[in-house]
Write an enzyme that holds these catalytic residues in place. Structure first.
Site, PDB file in Angstrom:
ATOM      1  N   ARG A 179     -13.559  16.092  -7.189  1.00  0.00           N
ATOM      2  CA  ARG A 179     -13.169  17.449  -6.767  1.00  0.00           C
ATOM      3  C   ARG A 179     -14.381  18.374  -6.697  1.00  0.00           C
ATOM      4  NH1 ARG A 179      -8.502  16.422 -10.770  1.00  0.00           N
ATOM      5  NH2 ARG A 179      -6.923  15.596  -9.346  1.00  0.00           N
ATOM      6  N   PHE A 202      -1.601  15.086   0.660  1.00  0.00           N
ATOM      7  CA  PHE A 202      -1.188  14.467  -0.607  1.00  0.00           C
ATOM      8  C   PHE A 202      -1.750  15.310  -1.760  1.00  0.00           C
ATOM      9  CE2 PHE A 202      -1.850  11.081   2.561  1.00  0.00           C
ATOM     10  CZ  PHE A 202      -0.587  10.508   2.629  1.00  0.00           C
ATOM     11  N   SER A 244       4.891  15.520  -0.354  1.00  0.00           N
ATOM     12  CA  SER A 244       6.318  15.272  -0.151  1.00  0.00           C
ATOM     13  C   SER A 244       7.157  15.704  -1.360  1.00  0.00           C
ATOM     14  CB  SER A 244       6.553  13.788   0.135  1.00  0.00           C
ATOM     15  OG  SER A 244       6.046  13.012  -0.917  1.00  0.00           O
ATOM     16  N   ASN A 293       6.369  15.119   4.865  1.00  0.00           N
ATOM     17  CA  ASN A 293       5.848  13.762   4.911  1.00  0.00           C
ATOM     18  C   ASN A 293       4.505  13.815   5.649  1.00  0.00           C
ATOM     19  OD1 ASN A 293       5.133  11.165   5.795  1.00  0.00           O
ATOM     20  ND2 ASN A 293       7.270  10.502   5.705  1.00  0.00           N
ATOM     21  N   CYS A 319      -6.510   4.610  -3.979  1.00  0.00           N
ATOM     22  CA  CYS A 319      -6.443   4.208  -5.389  1.00  0.00           C
ATOM     23  C   CYS A 319      -5.790   2.832  -5.548  1.00  0.00           C
ATOM     24  CB  CYS A 319      -5.713   5.269  -6.208  1.00  0.00           C
ATOM     25  SG  CYS A 319      -4.057   5.620  -5.639  1.00  0.00           S
TER      26      CYS A 319
HETATM   27  N1  SAH Z   1      -4.596  14.820  -4.671  1.00  0.00           N
HETATM   28  C1  SAH Z   1      -3.780  14.916  -5.843  1.00  0.00           C
HETATM   29  C2  SAH Z   1      -3.203  13.587  -6.280  1.00  0.00           C
HETATM   30  C3  SAH Z   1      -2.407  12.877  -5.215  1.00  0.00           C
HETATM   31  S1  SAH Z   1      -1.307  11.679  -5.839  1.00  0.00           S
HETATM   32  C4  SAH Z   1      -4.563  15.544  -6.977  1.00  0.00           C
HETATM   33  O1  SAH Z   1      -5.765  15.741  -6.837  1.00  0.00           O
HETATM   34  O2  SAH Z   1      -3.971  15.824  -8.009  1.00  0.00           O
HETATM   35  C5  SAH Z   1      -0.401  11.290  -4.405  1.00  0.00           C
HETATM   36  C6  SAH Z   1       0.561  12.364  -3.960  1.00  0.00           C
HETATM   37  O3  SAH Z   1       1.112  11.947  -2.712  1.00  0.00           O
HETATM   38  C7  SAH Z   1       1.743  12.600  -4.883  1.00  0.00           C
HETATM   39  O4  SAH Z   1       1.763  13.945  -5.273  1.00  0.00           O
HETATM   40  C8  SAH Z   1       2.983  12.274  -4.037  1.00  0.00           C
HETATM   41  O5  SAH Z   1       4.045  13.182  -4.247  1.00  0.00           O
HETATM   42  C9  SAH Z   1       2.455  12.413  -2.638  1.00  0.00           C
HETATM   43  N2  SAH Z   1       3.099  11.616  -1.588  1.00  0.00           N
HETATM   44  C10 SAH Z   1       3.536  10.351  -1.624  1.00  0.00           C
HETATM   45  N3  SAH Z   1       3.976   9.951  -0.416  1.00  0.00           N
HETATM   46  C11 SAH Z   1       3.794  11.000   0.427  1.00  0.00           C
HETATM   47  C12 SAH Z   1       4.030  11.211   1.815  1.00  0.00           C
HETATM   48  N4  SAH Z   1       4.530  10.245   2.582  1.00  0.00           N
HETATM   49  N5  SAH Z   1       3.725  12.407   2.331  1.00  0.00           N
HETATM   50  C13 SAH Z   1       3.211  13.396   1.572  1.00  0.00           C
HETATM   51  N6  SAH Z   1       2.957  13.232   0.263  1.00  0.00           N
HETATM   52  C14 SAH Z   1       3.234  12.056  -0.307  1.00  0.00           C
END
Ligand code: SAH
Length: 431
Positions: free
Chosen positions: A248, A264, A287, A314, A375
């Site tokens: 970050r 995400f 999502s 999504n 990941c």
């Molecule tokens: N970037 C974040 C961690 C991401 S974890 C951080 O720094 O804290 C992955 C995330 O993707 C989760 O919050 C989950 O809710 C989301 N997610 C999963 N499938 C998704 C989709 N199809 N569209 C949008 N978000 C999604």
């Protein structure tokens, strides 16, 4: 040399002393049996072709790696591991119902007791103090990476959140909790063993307060000097994604005056960092409704609320829409969940990664930055890199490599256990 089983010895009323053929390699010491669970009563001999991996540092021994087992160990018992020639390779715990039958805890001849756990925890804490001295929230124990396979402990300020992932750790939970209390003196210990992988170990999910008193949730943590809310009871995983802590901060030189898309975004950590480093405007997409609500609160908590907006959507659909709507960004962050949950899913996962990277690249202005993460430990850095380049080819974009990173150092990687390296974070610039 005759080997007498400690069980047989104790049946005869003797103080059980077990002399092992491997003794020469571990210094002529005899072991005295004190506790069936912490001194090995059983031994496993490996098939020769699997010894090298274990000798080279791997901690996992699969059912198929084992030539024979002596001593009739119960599930969760300590077991010693020997090469075909009788060399002592290490001591671990046994679960006949798991594909990974043995996970090694030590290469030394020592009991797996309170002192063992307390020492491991002290060492783990010392490592965090060395590599992230200013952080008050971090992963304190990263399973194999801290030589405690099957145990995760996240520290959120003075609260510990634990996950017991394996039977071998589950049966030692009281000793481990006591050792954590002794070393860390937390305000509370909360369990979040609600992970699917426990099923492979024959374990049910478990969630609940183990010690102390939990502060009202969500609670506030500090990361890189910024404030974030974390809900250790209701949040995803243990509540927060600590593994991106360092990545970050890599936004700092990239986002001054930038229009940023955080895909995400979960609770908005990358977004908050981007705004803190001078981004003009951030859009976050996730999502999960709860995550998006927390993200909104997190930007406000840091006094950055007026330049951010978050959407429940999504990502796959929304990225296409943004492209159609003609939206463009100076920086796109992609931090999806693990698309490859197993080896069998790598191909499907690669398609998912390619799709989001392709969409993200199409949204980038010339000179813009793509911060793209995976990941999935089933996808190697090389495979992931190739997927991004493939997406760039389709998007007709040429890229400069700005940085290639992994997980923060509170998730230490063992050279001998490639599975401990799971996070890839690549930064590219569109040239
Ligand atoms: N970037 C974040 C961690 C991401 S974890 C951080 O720094 O804290 C992955 C995330 O993707 C989760 O919050 C989950 O809710 C989301 N997610 C999963 N499938 C998704 C989709 N199809 N569209 C949008 N978000 C999604």
């Amino acid at each position: 040399m005759a080997v007498e089983s400690p069980k047989a010895a104790s049946r005869r009323g003797n103080r059980a002393v077990w002399t092992l053929p491997g003794e020469r390699d571990i210094g002529f010491r005899k072991r005295t049996l004190r506790d069936e669970r912490n001194i090995a009563m059983a031994r496993a001999t490996l098939r020769p072709k699997h010894e090298r991996r274990v000798a080279a540092g791997h901690l996992w021994i699969y059912q198929g790696n084992i030539e024979r087992i002596e001593g009739d160990p119960a599930p969760g018992d300590v077991i010693d591991v020997f090469s075909a020639r009788g060399e002592f390779l290490g001591r671990g715990y046994y679960n006949p119902h798991s594909q990974i039958a043995i996970r090694l805890l030590t290469r030394d001849d020592r009991p797996i007791d309170h002192a063992f756990f307390a020492e491991r925890i002290r060492k783990a804490q010392a490592w965090r103090a060395r590599v992230m001295p200013d952080q008050t929230s971090y992963r304190l124990i990263y399973s194999e990476g801290d030589l405690l396979p099957g145990l995760i402990v996240d520290r959120y300020e003075d609260v510990l959140v634990v996950q017991f992932l394996t039977l071998g750790m589950e049966v030692r939970r009281d000793e481990i909790i006591a050792a954590l209390e002794e070393v860390v003196e937390p305000r509370a210990v909360f369990e979040r063993s609600d992970v699917a992988s426990r099923r492979h170990e024959g374990l049910e999910p478990r969630v609940g307060l183990l010690r102390g008193e939990l502060p009202p949730q969500p609670m506030t943590i500090t990361e890189n000097g910024l404030a974030f809310e974390v809900d250790v009871v209701e949040g995803q995983k243990t509540g927060y994604f600590l593994d991106q802590k360092v990545n970050r901060t890599l936004l700092a030189p990239l986002v001054e005056g930038a229009r940023v898309l955080d895909v995400f975004c979960h609770t908005g950590s990358f977004s908050v960092h981007a705004l803190h480093y001078g981004a003009r405007e951030v859009t976050g997409i996730d999502s999960s409704e709860q995550a998006v609500a927390a993200a909104q609160r997190n930007v406000e908590r840091n006094g950055l609320g007026d330049r951010a907006r978050f959407e429940v959507a999504n990502a796959f659909d929304r990225l296409r829409e943004l492209e159609r709507e003609g939206e463009r960004f100076d920086c796109v962050i992609l931090d999806p969940p693990a698309f490859a949950k197993g080896k069998a899913h790598v191909e499907a996962a690669a398609r998912g990664y390619k799709e989001v990277n392709l969409r993200a690249l199409k949204l980038l202005e010339p000179g813009g930055f793509l911060v793209t993460c995976s990941c999935s430990h089933h996808m190697s850095p090389d495979e992931f890199y190739a997927v991004v380049l493939d997406a760039a080819l389709d998007a007709r974009k040429h890229l400069r490599v700005v940085d290639t990173r992994g997980q923060a150092p509170d998730h230490p990687v063992l050279a001998g256990v490639p599975e401990t390296a799971y996070l890839k974070c690549f930064i590219f610039q569109v040239i």
